[in-house]
Design a protein around this motif. Structure first.
Motif, PDB file in Angstrom:
ATOM      1  N   GLY A 257      26.642  38.782  18.216  1.00 31.84           N
ATOM      2  CA  GLY A 257      25.345  38.146  18.404  1.00 31.84           C
ATOM      3  C   GLY A 257      25.455  36.753  18.995  1.00 31.84           C
ATOM      4  O   GLY A 257      24.551  35.924  18.841  1.00 31.84           O
ATOM      5  N   VAL A 258      26.549  36.486  19.705  1.00 29.44           N
ATOM      6  CA  VAL A 258      26.792  35.175  20.315  1.00 29.44           C
ATOM      7  C   VAL A 258      26.495  35.265  21.803  1.00 29.44           C
ATOM      8  O   VAL A 258      26.889  36.227  22.463  1.00 29.44           O
ATOM      9  N   GLN A 259      25.826  34.263  22.325  1.00 29.52           N
ATOM     10  CA  GLN A 259      25.444  34.245  23.736  1.00 29.52           C
ATOM     11  C   GLN A 259      26.399  33.368  24.531  1.00 29.52           C
ATOM     12  O   GLN A 259      26.399  32.150  24.362  1.00 29.52           O
ATOM     13  N   PRO A 260      27.230  33.956  25.404  1.00 31.23           N
ATOM     14  CA  PRO A 260      28.082  33.149  26.276  1.00 31.23           C
ATOM     15  C   PRO A 260      27.268  32.560  27.413  1.00 31.23           C
ATOM     16  O   PRO A 260      26.114  32.950  27.638  1.00 31.23           O
ATOM     17  N   ASP A 261      27.878  31.639  28.140  1.00 31.83           N
ATOM     18  CA  ASP A 261      27.223  31.062  29.310  1.00 31.83           C
ATOM     19  C   ASP A 261      27.546  31.849  30.576  1.00 31.83           C
ATOM     20  O   ASP A 261      26.693  32.008  31.450  1.00 31.83           O
ATOM     21  N   LEU A 262      28.793  32.314  30.679  1.00 34.10           N
ATOM     22  CA  LEU A 262      29.245  33.114  31.803  1.00 34.10           C
ATOM     23  C   LEU A 262      29.956  34.349  31.274  1.00 34.10           C
ATOM     24  O   LEU A 262      30.595  34.303  30.219  1.00 34.10           O
ATOM     25  N   VAL A 263      29.850  35.449  32.012  1.00 32.37           N
ATOM     26  CA  VAL A 263      30.513  36.702  31.643  1.00 32.37           C
ATOM     27  C   VAL A 263      31.308  37.195  32.844  1.00 32.37           C
ATOM     28  O   VAL A 263      30.763  37.296  33.952  1.00 32.37           O
ATOM     29  N   THR A 264      32.594  37.491  32.628  1.00 35.95           N
ATOM     30  CA  THR A 264      33.389  38.109  33.688  1.00 35.95           C
ATOM     31  C   THR A 264      33.513  39.599  33.407  1.00 35.95           C
ATOM     32  O   THR A 264      33.707  40.018  32.270  1.00 35.95           O
ATOM     33  N   MET A 265      33.402  40.402  34.466  1.00 33.78           N
ATOM     34  CA  MET A 265      33.482  41.862  34.383  1.00 33.78           C
ATOM     35  C   MET A 265      34.386  42.389  35.475  1.00 33.78           C
ATOM     36  O   MET A 265      34.510  41.787  36.530  1.00 33.78           O
ATOM     37  N   ALA A 266      34.996  43.536  35.230  1.00 31.98           N
ATOM     38  CA  ALA A 266      35.763  44.260  36.248  1.00 31.98           C
ATOM     39  C   ALA A 266      36.023  45.654  35.682  1.00 31.98           C
ATOM     40  O   ALA A 266      35.095  46.279  35.164  1.00 31.98           O
ATOM     41  N   LYS A 267      37.243  46.152  35.791  1.00 30.72           N
ATOM     42  CA  LYS A 267      37.689  47.423  35.220  1.00 30.72           C
ATOM     43  C   LYS A 267      36.610  48.508  35.237  1.00 30.72           C
ATOM     44  O   LYS A 267      36.389  49.160  36.239  1.00 30.72           O
ATOM     45  N   GLY A 268      35.913  48.727  34.124  1.00 29.19           N
ATOM     46  CA  GLY A 268      34.954  49.820  34.028  1.00 29.19           C
ATOM     47  C   GLY A 268      33.689  49.654  34.836  1.00 29.19           C
ATOM     48  O   GLY A 268      32.851  50.554  34.862  1.00 29.19           O
ATOM     49  N   LEU A 269      33.548  48.532  35.532  1.00 32.82           N
ATOM     50  CA  LEU A 269      32.307  48.254  36.247  1.00 32.82           C
ATOM     51  C   LEU A 269      32.017  49.255  37.358  1.00 32.82           C
ATOM     52  O   LEU A 269      30.859  49.607  37.585  1.00 32.82           O
ATOM     53  N   ALA A 270      33.050  49.719  38.051  1.00 42.56           N
ATOM     54  CA  ALA A 270      32.811  50.544  39.249  1.00 42.56           C
ATOM     55  C   ALA A 270      33.513  51.897  39.202  1.00 42.56           C
ATOM     56  O   ALA A 270      33.742  52.504  40.251  1.00 42.56           O
ATOM     57  N   GLY A 271      33.866  52.377  38.034  1.00 42.47           N
ATOM     58  CA  GLY A 271      34.333  53.750  37.879  1.00 42.47           C
ATOM     59  C   GLY A 271      35.554  54.111  38.697  1.00 42.47           C
ATOM     60  O   GLY A 271      35.683  55.242  39.164  1.00 42.47           O
ATOM     61  N   GLY A 272      36.484  53.175  38.864  1.00 39.73           N
ATOM     62  CA  GLY A 272      37.703  53.455  39.595  1.00 39.73           C
ATOM     63  C   GLY A 272      37.783  52.789  40.951  1.00 39.73           C
ATOM     64  O   GLY A 272      38.814  52.855  41.618  1.00 39.73           O
ATOM     65  N   PHE A 273      36.711  52.132  41.371  1.00 40.44           N
ATOM     66  CA  PHE A 273      36.715  51.406  42.637  1.00 40.44           C
ATOM     67  C   PHE A 273      36.835  49.911  42.343  1.00 40.44           C
ATOM     68  O   PHE A 273      36.301  49.430  41.345  1.00 40.44           O
ATOM     69  N   PRO A 274      37.540  49.163  43.211  1.00 40.75           N
ATOM     70  CA  PRO A 274      37.812  47.751  42.915  1.00 40.75           C
ATOM     71  C   PRO A 274      36.576  46.873  43.059  1.00 40.75           C
ATOM     72  O   PRO A 274      36.048  46.709  44.170  1.00 40.75           O
ATOM     73  N   LEU A 275      36.130  46.326  41.943  1.00 44.37           N
ATOM     74  CA  LEU A 275      34.954  45.456  41.933  1.00 44.37           C
ATOM     75  C   LEU A 275      34.971  44.616  40.665  1.00 44.37           C
ATOM     76  O   LEU A 275      35.351  45.104  39.595  1.00 44.37           O
ATOM     77  N   SER A 276      34.577  43.377  40.789  1.00 47.97           N
ATOM     78  CA  SER A 276      34.413  42.521  39.619  1.00 47.97           C
ATOM     79  C   SER A 276      33.203  41.638  39.814  1.00 47.97           C
ATOM     80  O   SER A 276      32.647  41.544  40.912  1.00 47.97           O
ATOM     81  N   ALA A 277      32.792  40.994  38.730  1.00 47.50           N
ATOM     82  CA  ALA A 277      31.576  40.189  38.779  1.00 47.50           C
ATOM     83  C   ALA A 277      31.677  39.006  37.837  1.00 47.50           C
ATOM     84  O   ALA A 277      32.382  39.052  36.817  1.00 47.50           O
ATOM     85  N   VAL A 278      30.978  37.952  38.190  1.00 48.47           N
ATOM     86  CA  VAL A 278      30.683  36.854  37.268  1.00 48.47           C
ATOM     87  C   VAL A 278      29.171  36.770  37.179  1.00 48.47           C
ATOM     88  O   VAL A 278      28.488  36.626  38.199  1.00 48.47           O
ATOM     89  N   THR A 279      28.667  36.878  35.968  1.00 51.17           N
ATOM     90  CA  THR A 279      27.229  36.756  35.722  1.00 51.17           C
ATOM     91  C   THR A 279      27.026  35.667  34.683  1.00 51.17           C
ATOM     92  O   THR A 279      27.780  35.585  33.710  1.00 51.17           O
ATOM     93  N   GLY A 280      26.020  34.832  34.902  1.00 49.04           N
ATOM     94  CA  GLY A 280      25.801  33.777  33.928  1.00 49.04           C
ATOM     95  C   GLY A 280      24.522  33.011  34.165  1.00 49.04           C
ATOM     96  O   GLY A 280      23.734  33.328  35.063  1.00 49.04           O
ATOM     97  N   ARG A 281      24.357  32.010  33.327  1.00 45.46           N
ATOM     98  CA  ARG A 281      23.144  31.208  33.354  1.00 45.46           C
ATOM     99  C   ARG A 281      22.938  30.606  34.742  1.00 45.46           C
ATOM    100  O   ARG A 281      23.856  30.058  35.348  1.00 45.46           O
TER     101      ARG A 281
END
Length: 435
Positions: A257-281
């Motif tokens: 229940g903690v809210q980060p300011d930024l979130v980094t994503m990759a791995k499972g994001l694109a089902g085997g295709f290379p992709l990552s993201a930064v999402t945040g305030r």
């Protein structure tokens, strides 16, 4: 000579020795099954290291990629942007648990996402320092290695690393290291090594991946949020391995229940295709000047199409709920095995959702690590047709990461193989000791 042995010889002659691999040469794969070039079938409890959360070649993902390939494969988003990128950004903005209006940027790998999150935090705060945690893994680039809190195999012989990176202790209840002690260690860092007003960001995994699937206690993340707020430090949630429904929620931080300011994503994001993201305030993400973020392949159209399909699959097939059930079944089986006579080398079973691991020790009293028995179990499982991965700073943890879409009968078959592999490894270890 088998096809696999031939390829192994060719690999040794062609590929850098530092690229460590198994001897499983893939020919084809579908959902939770993989067949090698010799026709041997494997059940996949690795999922490409938590990449194929939606399974190998999910029909919706493959269809989306094929459709995009008919239109265009690359323009560079900086040169000719496209709707798929914008749509994915909108969707990630809506689901990232910051509690604020969000913005997103896309890149290619988890390490790239981490590096860009650090750049953005520094631009926003005007500070340079970053605090990561012992046992962390944040990538194999120079900055990623600097942030990583595990020497072997990631950091050995590769320094020196970038400056202004600091490490604080991460809680480990199994080894008797509490949240209070971890926070006290962070406060000592601030008292002895670096002024907290020089720190741009904390970066932390809700469940440590390479570190051994150590789950961040809720109180630890709550306290980090409080300290970040006190000193106006950006809190970065590294969700590269724990995100995209793996833990039973879209993001691991949601369990606390903690809210980060930024979130980094990759791995499972694109089902085997290379992709990552930064999402945040939005006010943080917009701190970088125009042109300061991105890259030639950042947000590749094929990968973006795959990611939009992955988000559809997670929603339509209720993969958060399914991850919780996958994890429940795995944990129940492992707990049952650990409770049996002669299974005292299983020190702990832990995890969140379908991100489950068990730690191997010499005995439960000393909790001394047993990397040898860990390696035996992985080898026994591979021989029987089950792909497993080890991890942990003590090299004594086996992690289980099956696709969230795994068929129930294949999950049970894989757990049967795992149980047989544990029994065989323990039997061999007992025989060696007796001899």
């Amino acid at each position: 000579m088998t096809a696999s042995s031939d390829l192994h010889s060719r690999q040794k002659a062609a590929v850098a020795g530092g690229v460590g691999t198994r001897a499983i040469f893939a020919e084809r794969a579908l959902n939770a099954e993989l067949w090698d070039v010799d026709g041997k079938r494997f059940i996949d409890f690795a999922a490409g290291i938590a990449v194929n959360n939606t399974g190998h070649r999910h029909p919706a993902v493959m269809s989306a990629v094929a459709g995009q390939a008919e239109r265009f494969t690359h323009t560079c988003f900086h040169v000719a942007p496209y709707e798929g990128y914008v749509k994915l950004a909108e969707r990630l903005n809506a689901m990232a648990p910051t509690g604020a209006e969000n913005r997103t940027m896309l890149v290619t790998t988890g390490a790239e996402a981490v590096e860009n999150a650090v750049k953005i935090a520094r631009a926003h705060t005007g500070r340079a320092g970053i605090v990561a945690f012992s046992g962390a893994f944040h990538g194999r680039t120079m900055l990623g290695m600097a942030l990583t809190g595990k020497v072997m195999p990631y950091k050995k012989n590769f320094g020196p690393f970038p400056a202004d990176i600091y490490h604080a202790p991460f809680p480990n209840p199994y080894l008797g290291f509490s949240t209070e002690e971890a926070i006290a260690g962070l406060e000592r860092l601030f008292a002895a090594d670096v002024d907290p007003e020089r720190i741009a960001a904390f970066i932390v995994e809700p469940v440590q991946g390479e570190g051994g699937f150590n789950v961040a206690p809720k109180e630890f993340l709550v306290r980090l949020r409080e300290i970040a707020d006190r000193y106006e430090i950006v809190l970065i949630a590294d969700e590269v391995q724990a995100g995209m429904a793996r833990t039973g929620k879209m993001f691991g931080f949601e369990h606390a229940g903690v809210q980060p300011d930024l979130v980094t994503m990759a791995k499972g994001l694109a089902g085997g295709f290379p992709l990552s993201a930064v999402t945040g305030r939005a006010e943080i993400m917009n701190a970088a000047h125009p042109g300061g973020l991105g890259g030639t392949y950042a947000g590749n159209p094929l990968s973006v199409a795959a990611a939009n399909a992955v988000l559809d699959v997670i929603e339509n097939e209720k993969l958060c709920e399914r991850a919780a059930e996958v994890g429940r079944r795995i944990t129940a089986r492992l707990t049952s095995i650990a409770a049996r006579q002669g299974m005292e080398r299983i020190g702990e079973v832990r995890g969140l959702g379908a991100m489950v691991a068990f730690e191997l020790v010499e005995d439960r009293q000393s909790k001394a690590a047993s990397p040898a028995i860990t390696n035996r179990i992985v080898a026994e499982a591979e021989a029987r047709g089950l792909i497993l991965l080890s991890c942990g700073t003590r090299l004594n943890v086996i992690r289980l990461l099956p696709p969230l879409t795994i068929e129930w009968e294949i999950l049970e078959e894989g757990l049967d193989i795992l149980e047989a592999s544990i029994e065989a490894a323990f039997s061999d270890a007992a025989a060696s000791t007796a001899a």
